[in-house]
Design a protein around this motif. Structure first.
Motif, PDB file in Angstrom:
ATOM      1  N   ASP A 245       3.042   0.095   0.569  1.00 38.45           N
ATOM      2  CA  ASP A 245       2.795   0.896  -0.634  1.00 38.45           C
ATOM      3  C   ASP A 245       4.080   1.385  -1.298  1.00 38.45           C
ATOM      4  O   ASP A 245       4.115   1.585  -2.510  1.00 38.45           O
ATOM      5  CB  ASP A 245       1.888   2.092  -0.310  1.00 38.45           C
ATOM      6  CG  ASP A 245       0.457   1.675  -0.008  1.00 38.45           C
ATOM      7  OD1 ASP A 245       0.056   0.551  -0.387  1.00 38.45           O
ATOM      8  OD2 ASP A 245      -0.265   2.484   0.618  1.00 38.45           O
TER       9      ASP A 245
ATOM     10  N   ASP B 138      -8.886  -7.346   0.262  1.00 38.81           N
ATOM     11  CA  ASP B 138      -8.732  -5.893   0.315  1.00 38.81           C
ATOM     12  C   ASP B 138      -7.868  -5.600   1.537  1.00 38.81           C
ATOM     13  O   ASP B 138      -8.349  -5.592   2.663  1.00 38.81           O
ATOM     14  CB  ASP B 138     -10.093  -5.207   0.428  1.00 38.81           C
ATOM     15  CG  ASP B 138     -10.000  -3.695   0.336  1.00 38.81           C
ATOM     16  OD1 ASP B 138      -8.920  -3.137   0.646  1.00 38.81           O
ATOM     17  OD2 ASP B 138     -11.007  -3.071  -0.034  1.00 38.81           O
TER      18      ASP B 138
ATOM     19  N   SER C  29      -4.443  -1.957  -4.337  1.00 42.81           N
ATOM     20  CA  SER C  29      -5.674  -2.504  -4.887  1.00 42.81           C
ATOM     21  C   SER C  29      -6.023  -3.844  -4.237  1.00 42.81           C
ATOM     22  O   SER C  29      -5.298  -4.356  -3.389  1.00 42.81           O
ATOM     23  CB  SER C  29      -5.516  -2.684  -6.398  1.00 42.81           C
ATOM     24  OG  SER C  29      -4.483  -3.612  -6.666  1.00 42.81           O
TER      25      SER C  29
END
Length: 167
Positions: free
Chosen positions: A151, A122, A2
């Motif tokens: 991630d 971002d 996110s």
């Protein structure tokens, strides 16, 4: 991943790993929180006490020069830094960020970000919105293979998952 929202902790050029992880602060490595309290103590004694979860570390040129101490980016992450942005990085520091799951963005406009600016980063697109200045900055996007490592939380969790799939 996110969007990361936090305040900028902005510093100049040639922030070395000795400043981020001073000698003696990382010995034993059993207590990262205790060692991280010494992060940047000689440059900004209030840094370790002031960082909040989600903040962004910003520097200009050559961030992470010096030794290859993995504790340097690890201390930043332990304190709550969730993204590192610089105009340029030392190669080993850059890779160590990803190895511990800390995204690092190469941003030619990093010097235009000011200390304390509210940022929305971002990491998937490489765009930084400086909400304080009302500006946007475009960084080099993080390559897909490095984003996969981030991630998964770092290189070791990434490899463990990859090896478990092939077993």
């Amino acid at each position: 991943m996110s969007i990361i929202k936090g305040n900028a902790w902005r510093y100049g050029a040639n922030i070395d790993t000795d400043a981020l992880a001073p000698i003696g602060s990382y010995q034993g490595m059993g207590d990262l929180a205790a060692g991280a309290k010494h992060c940047l103590r000689d440059i900004d004694p209030g840094f370790a006490l002031g960082v909040k979860e989600g903040d962004v570390f910003v520097a200009t040129d050559n961030l992470g020069i010096g030794s290859s101490r993995e504790t340097a980016p690890l201390f930043l992450k332990t304190l709550g830094i969730r993204c590192v942005v610089a105009k340029s990085f030392a190669r080993i520091f850059y890779r160590n960020c990803f190895n511990i799951g800390l995204p690092a963005l190469v941003c030619p406009d990093a010097p235009d970000i000011a200390m304390g600016d509210e940022l929305a980063v971002d990491v998937s697109t490489g765009e930084i919105v400086d909400e304080t200045q009302g500006k946007s900055f475009k960084c080099q996007p993080i390559p897909d293979h490095l984003m996969q490592i981030v991630d998964e939380g770092g290189l070791m969790p990434y490899l463990e998952k990859k090896l478990a799939k092939s077993a």
